[in-house]
Design an enzyme around this catalytic site. Structure first.
Site, PDB file in Angstrom:
ATOM      1  N   ALA A 241    -102.451 106.073  68.051  1.00 37.99           N
ATOM      2  CA  ALA A 241    -102.035 107.448  67.809  1.00 37.99           C
ATOM      3  C   ALA A 241    -100.513 107.478  67.851  1.00 37.99           C
ATOM      4  O   ALA A 241     -99.886 106.632  68.499  1.00 37.99           O
ATOM      5  CB  ALA A 241    -102.608 108.349  68.891  1.00 37.99           C
TER       6      ALA A 241
ATOM      7  N   GLY B 226    -105.767 104.354  68.978  1.00 34.69           N
ATOM      8  CA  GLY B 226    -106.508 105.028  67.911  1.00 34.69           C
ATOM      9  C   GLY B 226    -106.835 104.116  66.737  1.00 34.69           C
ATOM     10  O   GLY B 226    -107.825 104.334  66.029  1.00 34.69           O
TER      11      GLY B 226
ATOM     12  N   GLU C 116    -109.839 102.336  67.758  1.00 33.17           N
ATOM     13  CA  GLU C 116    -110.956 103.292  67.742  1.00 33.17           C
ATOM     14  C   GLU C 116    -111.414 103.607  66.315  1.00 33.17           C
ATOM     15  O   GLU C 116    -112.608 103.767  66.061  1.00 33.17           O
ATOM     16  CB  GLU C 116    -110.536 104.566  68.488  1.00 33.17           C
TER      17      GLU C 116
ATOM     18  N   GLU D 263    -104.045 102.501  76.420  1.00 39.39           N
ATOM     19  CA  GLU D 263    -103.682 103.866  76.818  1.00 39.39           C
ATOM     20  C   GLU D 263    -103.341 104.032  78.301  1.00 39.39           C
ATOM     21  O   GLU D 263    -102.448 104.790  78.656  1.00 39.39           O
ATOM     22  CB  GLU D 263    -104.813 104.851  76.449  1.00 39.39           C
TER      23      GLU D 263
HETATM   24  N1  COA Z   1     -96.679 105.668  67.835  1.00 37.46           N
HETATM   25  C1  COA Z   1     -95.471 105.928  67.310  1.00 37.46           C
HETATM   26  N2  COA Z   1     -94.638 104.993  66.868  1.00 37.46           N
HETATM   27  C2  COA Z   1     -95.034 103.714  66.959  1.00 37.46           C
HETATM   28  C3  COA Z   1     -96.271 103.354  67.504  1.00 37.46           C
HETATM   29  C4  COA Z   1     -97.120 104.396  67.946  1.00 37.46           C
HETATM   30  N3  COA Z   1     -98.345 104.162  68.442  1.00 37.46           N
HETATM   31  N4  COA Z   1     -96.385 102.013  67.480  1.00 37.46           N
HETATM   32  C5  COA Z   1     -95.248 101.545  66.923  1.00 37.46           C
HETATM   33  N5  COA Z   1     -94.440 102.580  66.619  1.00 37.46           N
HETATM   34  C6  COA Z   1     -93.108 102.498  66.018  1.00 37.46           C
HETATM   35  C7  COA Z   1     -92.056 102.073  67.026  1.00 37.46           C
HETATM   36  O1  COA Z   1     -91.636 103.174  67.819  1.00 37.46           O
HETATM   37  C8  COA Z   1     -90.988 101.551  66.109  1.00 37.46           C
HETATM   38  O2  COA Z   1     -90.299 102.654  65.554  1.00 37.46           O
HETATM   39  P1  COA Z   1     -88.676 102.662  65.480  1.00 37.46           P
HETATM   40  O3  COA Z   1     -88.336 101.506  64.589  1.00 37.46           O
HETATM   41  O4  COA Z   1     -88.354 103.993  64.890  1.00 37.46           O
HETATM   42  O5  COA Z   1     -88.204 102.463  66.881  1.00 37.46           O
HETATM   43  C9  COA Z   1     -91.773 100.910  64.983  1.00 37.46           C
HETATM   44  O6  COA Z   1     -93.080 101.503  65.035  1.00 37.46           O
HETATM   45  C10 COA Z   1     -91.917  99.416  65.134  1.00 37.46           C
HETATM   46  O7  COA Z   1     -92.483  99.150  66.410  1.00 37.46           O
HETATM   47  P2  COA Z   1     -91.841  98.125  67.474  1.00 37.46           P
HETATM   48  O8  COA Z   1     -92.343  98.520  68.827  1.00 37.46           O
HETATM   49  O9  COA Z   1     -90.382  98.051  67.289  1.00 37.46           O
HETATM   50  O10 COA Z   1     -92.515  96.767  66.985  1.00 37.46           O
HETATM   51  P3  COA Z   1     -92.801  95.483  67.891  1.00 37.46           P
HETATM   52  O11 COA Z   1     -93.172  94.389  66.962  1.00 37.46           O
HETATM   53  O12 COA Z   1     -91.717  95.228  68.858  1.00 37.46           O
HETATM   54  O13 COA Z   1     -94.124  95.868  68.771  1.00 37.46           O
HETATM   55  C11 COA Z   1     -96.309  96.836  69.119  1.00 37.46           C
HETATM   56  C12 COA Z   1     -95.343  96.118  68.124  1.00 37.46           C
HETATM   57  C13 COA Z   1     -97.543  97.251  68.340  1.00 37.46           C
HETATM   58  C14 COA Z   1     -96.699  95.867  70.240  1.00 37.46           C
HETATM   59  C15 COA Z   1     -95.586  98.062  69.726  1.00 37.46           C
HETATM   60  O14 COA Z   1     -95.063  98.860  68.659  1.00 37.46           O
HETATM   61  C16 COA Z   1     -96.487  98.951  70.549  1.00 37.46           C
HETATM   62  O15 COA Z   1     -96.820  98.589  71.684  1.00 37.46           O
HETATM   63  N6  COA Z   1     -96.850 100.139  70.011  1.00 37.46           N
HETATM   64  C17 COA Z   1     -97.626 101.118  70.729  1.00 37.46           C
HETATM   65  C18 COA Z   1     -99.084 100.699  70.825  1.00 37.46           C
HETATM   66  C19 COA Z   1     -99.864 101.664  71.666  1.00 37.46           C
HETATM   67  O16 COA Z   1     -99.669 101.811  72.857  1.00 37.46           O
HETATM   68  N7  COA Z   1    -100.822 102.372  71.027  1.00 37.46           N
HETATM   69  C20 COA Z   1    -101.683 103.324  71.677  1.00 37.46           C
HETATM   70  C21 COA Z   1    -101.104 104.685  71.568  1.00 37.46           C
HETATM   71  S1  COA Z   1    -102.072 105.890  72.448  1.00 37.46           S
END
Ligand code: COA
Length: 265
Positions: free
Chosen positions: A71, A116, A119, A139
């Site tokens: 999400a 999400g 999911e 989460e």
């Molecule tokens: N919601 C909003 N933005 C997200 C996102 C999410 N769930 N997941 C990634 N992004 C965005 C990041 O904020 C970043 O944006 P920016 O360039 O404007 O800062 C961009 O996507 C790239 O992500 P980044 O974190 O820089 O990539 P990474 O390779 O270092 O890490 C992940 C990849 C997937 C491990 C990491 O993005 C992450 O942990 N995301 C969240 C996952 C999560 O907790 N999901 C459940 C949400 S309830």
């Protein structure tokens, strides 16, 4: 291939013959799903259900890094209790639509499937993963819980103990482990993922469409019923299928030693 492209803001929808390819397309956010994206996915899945020319749907994410990274965390941040419950119910309704869809839905998981995103893949009938796929429900690390069916569907798929371990720790699972615990059906090289998903869809589409629909209904509905009721439901569907020209054609084709020629409605 007869391909038709329609356009939304956050998703792409392509028709490849009778296979609809729905691609979540927010690559700068790793395809994170905000409410508008969920609305578009819901709209596209309903359009797929209503389109008699379309027989199967694959769900994927754009780019090579992420299926759907969850999400949209920025959108979740300001939510109070009532709005949070509302967005959970809304997201669940979209995932339910994928699961209760009378035609097969296949997740082609091409990278991160977190929160999400995981999911949404759990709502699909079948999950194929690329070798770089990563699944997780992280989460609790954000102080929230999965709200789009993760606590309900993951335990049913991999068992309660494994699901609780994954959800309580937030640990991410790579494709090989996802395969070992039954979270995905198959792992393929990333370059072959979409072709494999299409091939799988076409294999299903060669079968009797009413029988395919009845199997989905029996498995999905049966999964939430006590065994005796689920068995009654299966018998009911078996009876309905027996009244169709699909069954007549399928059985006759076998007796005639020829391939069945089912009619798509
Ligand atoms: N919601 C909003 N933005 C997200 C996102 C999410 N769930 N997941 C990634 N992004 C965005 C990041 O904020 C970043 O944006 P920016 O360039 O404007 O800062 C961009 O996507 C790239 O992500 P980044 O974190 O820089 O990539 P990474 O390779 O270092 O890490 C992940 C990849 C997937 C491990 C990491 O993005 C992450 O942990 N995301 C969240 C996952 C999560 O907790 N999901 C459940 C949400 S309830």
């Amino acid at each position: 291939m007869n391909a038709t492209t329609m356009s939304y803001r956050f998703i792409l929808v392509e028709h490849r013959g009778a296979v609809t390819v729905l691609t979540v397309n927010r690559p700068d956010k790793l395809n994170a799903v905000n409410r508008a994206t969920f609305e578009e996915i819901g709209h596209a899945v309903q359009a797929f259900i209503d389109d008699d020319a379309q027989g199967a749907l694959t769900l994927t994410g754009s780019g090579q890094k992420a299926f759907i990274a969850g999400a949209d965390i920025g959108e979740l941040q300001p939510l109070g209790p009532s709005a949070a419950e509302d967005i959970s119910r809304f997201g669940q309704s979209v995932v339910n639509l994928l699961e209760q869809c009378p035609k097969p839905t296949i997740a082609a998981v091409n990278g991160f499937a977190l929160g999400g995103g995981c999911e949404l893949s759990l709502g699909c009938h079948i999950r194929l993963a690329s070798d770089n796929a990563v699944f997780g429900l992280p989460e609790v690390g954000l102080g929230v819980i999965p709200g789009y069916g993760g606590t309900v569907r993951l335990p049913r798929l991999v068992g309660q103990g494994r699901a609780l371990e994954l959800v309580l720790t937030g640990r991410k699972v790579k494709a090989d482990e996802a395969l070992a615990i039954g979270l995905v059906n198959r792992v393929v090289p990333q370059a072959e993922l979409m072709a494999e998903a299409e091939k799988l869809a076409l294999t299903i589409l060669r079968n009797g469409p009413l029988a395919v629909q009845a199997v989905i209904e029996s498995v999905v509905r049966g999964g939430s019923l006590p065994v005796a009721e689920a068995l009654r439901f299966e018998s009911g569907r078996f009876g309905i299928v027996a009244s169709t020209e699909d069954m007549h054609e399928g059985l006759q084709a076998f007796l005639d030693k020829r391939p069945a020629n089912f009619r798509r409605r």
